[in-house]
Enzyme design. Structure first.
Site, mmCIF file in Angstrom:
data_model
loop_
_atom_site.group_PDB
_atom_site.id
_atom_site.type_symbol
_atom_site.label_atom_id
_atom_site.label_comp_id
_atom_site.label_asym_id
_atom_site.label_seq_id
_atom_site.Cartn_x
_atom_site.Cartn_y
_atom_site.Cartn_z
ATOM 1 N N GLY A 150 73.863 26.154 -125.549
ATOM 2 C CA GLY A 150 74.942 25.646 -126.397
ATOM 3 C C GLY A 150 75.216 26.619 -127.517
ATOM 4 C CB VAL A 157 71.263 25.691 -128.875
ATOM 5 C CG1 VAL A 157 70.043 24.852 -128.529
ATOM 6 C CG2 VAL A 157 71.812 25.271 -130.237
ATOM 7 C CG ASP A 346 79.963 18.107 -138.337
ATOM 8 O OD1 ASP A 346 81.135 17.796 -138.032
ATOM 9 O OD2 ASP A 346 79.428 19.180 -138.004
HETATM 10 N N1 LIG Z 1 68.091 20.010 -128.658
HETATM 11 C C1 LIG Z 1 69.108 20.400 -127.888
HETATM 12 N N2 LIG Z 1 69.033 20.242 -126.555
HETATM 13 C C2 LIG Z 1 70.059 20.636 -125.770
HETATM 14 N N3 LIG Z 1 71.210 21.166 -126.223
HETATM 15 C C3 LIG Z 1 71.349 21.316 -127.554
HETATM 16 C C4 LIG Z 1 70.309 20.950 -128.451
HETATM 17 N N4 LIG Z 1 70.728 21.196 -129.710
HETATM 18 C C5 LIG Z 1 71.966 21.701 -129.594
HETATM 19 N N5 LIG Z 1 72.352 21.795 -128.307
HETATM 20 C C6 LIG Z 1 73.637 22.283 -127.798
HETATM 21 O O1 LIG Z 1 74.090 23.324 -128.623
HETATM 22 C C7 LIG Z 1 75.379 22.994 -129.169
HETATM 23 C C8 LIG Z 1 75.479 23.569 -130.566
HETATM 24 O O2 LIG Z 1 74.439 23.024 -131.369
HETATM 25 P P1 LIG Z 1 74.729 22.552 -132.849
HETATM 26 O O3 LIG Z 1 75.833 21.541 -132.847
HETATM 27 O O4 LIG Z 1 73.450 22.090 -133.429
HETATM 28 O O5 LIG Z 1 75.206 23.922 -133.488
HETATM 29 P P2 LIG Z 1 76.108 24.187 -134.759
HETATM 30 O O6 LIG Z 1 76.479 25.625 -134.756
HETATM 31 O O7 LIG Z 1 75.406 23.678 -135.953
HETATM 32 O O8 LIG Z 1 77.352 23.301 -134.392
HETATM 33 P P3 LIG Z 1 78.656 22.947 -135.254
HETATM 34 O O9 LIG Z 1 79.719 23.886 -134.792
HETATM 35 O O10 LIG Z 1 78.930 21.510 -134.849
HETATM 36 O O11 LIG Z 1 78.282 23.088 -136.685
HETATM 37 C C9 LIG Z 1 75.440 21.462 -129.113
HETATM 38 O O12 LIG Z 1 76.759 20.989 -129.061
HETATM 39 C C10 LIG Z 1 74.709 21.209 -127.818
HETATM 40 O O13 LIG Z 1 75.561 21.436 -126.723
#
Ligand SMILES: Nc1ncnc2c1ncn2[C@@H]1O[C@H](COP(=O)(O)OP(=O)(O)OP(=O)(O)O)[C@@H](O)[C@H]1O
Length: 562
Positions: A150, A157, A346
């Site tokens: 992700g 991730v 969020d």
């Molecule tokens: N523990 C997990 N297990 C599986 N997939 C995950 C996990 N944590 C995050 N992901 C995947 O990674 C993506 C991005 O993670 P996350 O939303 O935490 O990142 P971010 O950069 O903080 O996002 P945002 O753009 O919402 O701020 C999630 O939408 C999900 O698809």
């Protein structure tokens, strides 16, 4: 005491738990169960009660004494009478009124005592942790990192495994999870080899402005650390962060519907699969001369979940009950956050992760706390002195009171019901409709009118429809809190009969139902590590009479209007 009797009755009569429902204390009947209402469900029928009889008895002995003491101190009645003859009629009328009030008060005291007793019993129950605890893992080298799973606007991730843990053998037949659309053809085979070999997920933050010292990184990304237990940090980082957690030095208490970050550390940014193609600018100059990122960054280790809520809803066809369970879990998660002084700010369906429990029901966890507000005083009131103060992420799902707030001296934004509003919007997705507040669908949280909310499908139960509309009320004072909303859904899912001819005032019958429900959950015992059992345990552990009464009120109001 009542619980003990409920359980012991259940044990005595095996199959017919609660059907002969008199509960006595010192020769007085203190509660009755109605045979026609509280039949025990099929789950409890195969019980082997004697196996756990002694432990259960020990468990309830203290609460038995506590409730007995409360009953003895119920000497609240005062005599009215005496005085002049002409005053007697007045006293009589007054006495009748007072008698009724006292009866009501006594009823309330009993109900309140029962709620507290139930709460005390279930608060002690520990729910299963999402991951087996492990001892090391405070360095990036402790992990084998697999593919990217992700990416958001702040992080990438990756799937991961602790490097010393043996990889699970690949067995073809055990390797495929199939999502089925209620008995139809499999929708999409999902290989779970990856999940079995990589049970962890590592979130690598992109670090632009936080500098490269561990201390600066931890402090500037401290919102990400809200769902982090203290054991997730090594000793040195614990010291750095002491006093810098918004919530408490221990972080947010664990909850089944909040993602648990099990390790946090800083390390040099590595070149991971897809980095140069997908996020070259975020890399440090060491890895990409044109990159803008710092050399070191923050890593968060969590359980690897197979879905986001968004993906799960797009690829499968959950039943009506499962959809209600998902909504309920979101409300429980939000309630937990509110109680601990955290507003997520969020919430959206791709910030909710999902797995299936042993019974095939979806378990959801709220993740990504990067935009959260976390306050020690738990007020959830953010001073809003200037436009520079961030209101949170995701503008589309900002509650009206947040998006319409104007900055100024002494102005505050009240976030206490803002996440509950966002859950109301996500509920549309859960029940098969587009989120009405996303661009292209139409409504804007800033200026919609409640009557413009699109209808939900007709198969959505009436109580759930009313609940979603209540969550989306513009005025937060008229909107139920996440706790009250969760109570409504609990009652609607499991307490329908107790509510069927409830008159809105006396709580006795409802409390009888709660006692039965408590006994039932306890009797289910260790078989209950399912989403449903977790939810029922959480509900009973949070039981407060006033919030229950509010939930009943909202439900009856919704039913009257239909
Ligand atoms: N523990 C997990 N297990 C599986 N997939 C995950 C996990 N944590 C995050 N992901 C995947 O990674 C993506 C991005 O993670 P996350 O939303 O935490 O990142 P971010 O950069 O903080 O996002 P945002 O753009 O919402 O701020 C999630 O939408 C999900 O698809």
């Amino acid at each position: 005491m009542s619980l003990k009797h409920a359980v012991s009755r259940g044990l005595e009569w095996g199959r017919s738990v609660f059907q002969l429902g008199l509960i006595k204390s010192g020769g007085r009947v203190v509660a009755k169960f109605r045979a026609d209402r509280f039949r025990v469900g099929p789950q409890a029928r195969g019980l082997q009660p004697r196996a756990f009889l002694p432990a259960r008895y020990r468990y309830y002995r203290t609460s038995l004494r506590g409730l007995a003491a409360q009953l003895q101190s119920a000497a609240f009645r005062r005599g009215f009478g005496g005085g002049a003859a002409r005053n007697r009629a007045v006293f009589l009328a007054f006495g009748l009124g007072v008698g009724l009030i006292e009866q009501q008060l006594e009823d309330d005291r009993r109900s309140d005592a029962a709620c507290q007793e139930i709460q005390a019993v279930f608060k002690k129950k520990r729910l299963q942790a999402p991951l087996r605890p492990f001892t090391s893992g405070y360095r990036l080298e402790d992990y084998v990192i697999g593919n990217q799973i992700g990416k958001g606007s702040n992080a990438a991730v990756y799937e991961a495994a602790a490097s010393l843990a043996p990889l699970a053998p690949l067995k073809d037949e055990a390797c495929v999870v199939e999502l089925k659309e209620d008995g139809e053809q499999p929708v999409r085979p999902l290989t779970c080899c990856s999940l079995r070999n990589f049970p962890l997920a590592i979130k690598m933050m992109w670090n632009f402005g936080a500098g490269s010292s561990s201390e600066a990184i931890l402090r500037s990304m401290s919102q990400e650390l809200v769902p982090v237990g203290r054991a997730a940090l090594n000793r040195r980082d614990q010291v750095v962060l002491d006093g810098h957690f918004g919530v408490s030095p221990k972080g947010l208490a664990a909850h089944p519907n909040i993602v648990r970050v099990c390790r946090v550390f800083t390390a040099e940014v590595p070149l991971l699969p897809g980095a140069l193609e997908e996020y070259p600018d975020m890399l440090p100059a060491r890895l990409n001369p044109a990159g803008l990122g710092n050399n070191r960054t923050l890593f968060l280790v969590m359980k690897n979940y197979p879905y986001t809520l968004q993906r799960f809803l797009a690829e499968s066809a959950p039943s009506r009950r499962q959809r209600a369970l998902m909504l309920l879990q979101l409300l429980e998660g939000v309630d937990h956050l509110c109680r601990h002084g955290v507003a997520h700010r969020d919430l959206k369906s791709d910030n909710v992760l999902l797995e299936l429990d042993a019974a095939g029901d979806p378990r959801v966890v709220i993740s990504d706390f990067g935009c959260c507000l976390s306050q020690r005083d738990r007020s959830l009131q953010l001073p809003f002195s200037s436009v520079c103060v961030s209101r949170g992420g995701n503008v589309s799902l900002m509650a009206p009171e947040v998006i319409n707030a104007l900055p100024g001296t002494n102005m505050v934004i009240d976030y206490s019901k803002a996440d509950a509003w966002a859950v109301g919007a996500i509920a549309y997705e859960i029940f098969g409709r587009p989120n009405p507040f996303y661009r292209g669908v139409g409504l804007e949280s800033r200026r919609y009118q409640e009557k413009q909310l699109p209808p939900l499908p007709s198969w959505v139960p009436g109580d759930v429809q009313s609940l979603i509309r209540l969550l989306l009320r513009r005025n937060p004072e008229k909107r139920p809190s996440a706790r009250v909303a969760a109570n409504m859904l609990h009652l609607s899912l499991w307490g329908r009969r107790a509510l069927a001819d409830h008159d809105g005032a006396a709580m006795g019958e409802l409390v009888d139902w709660l006692l039965c429900q408590s006994a039932l959950v306890l009797l289910k015992g260790p078989r209950g590590n399912t989403v449903e059992a977790e939810l029922q345990t959480i509900f009973l552990a949070q039981l407060e009479l006033e919030e229950l009464r509010a939930a009943v009120g909202f439900l009856l109001y919704g039913r009257e209007r239909r």
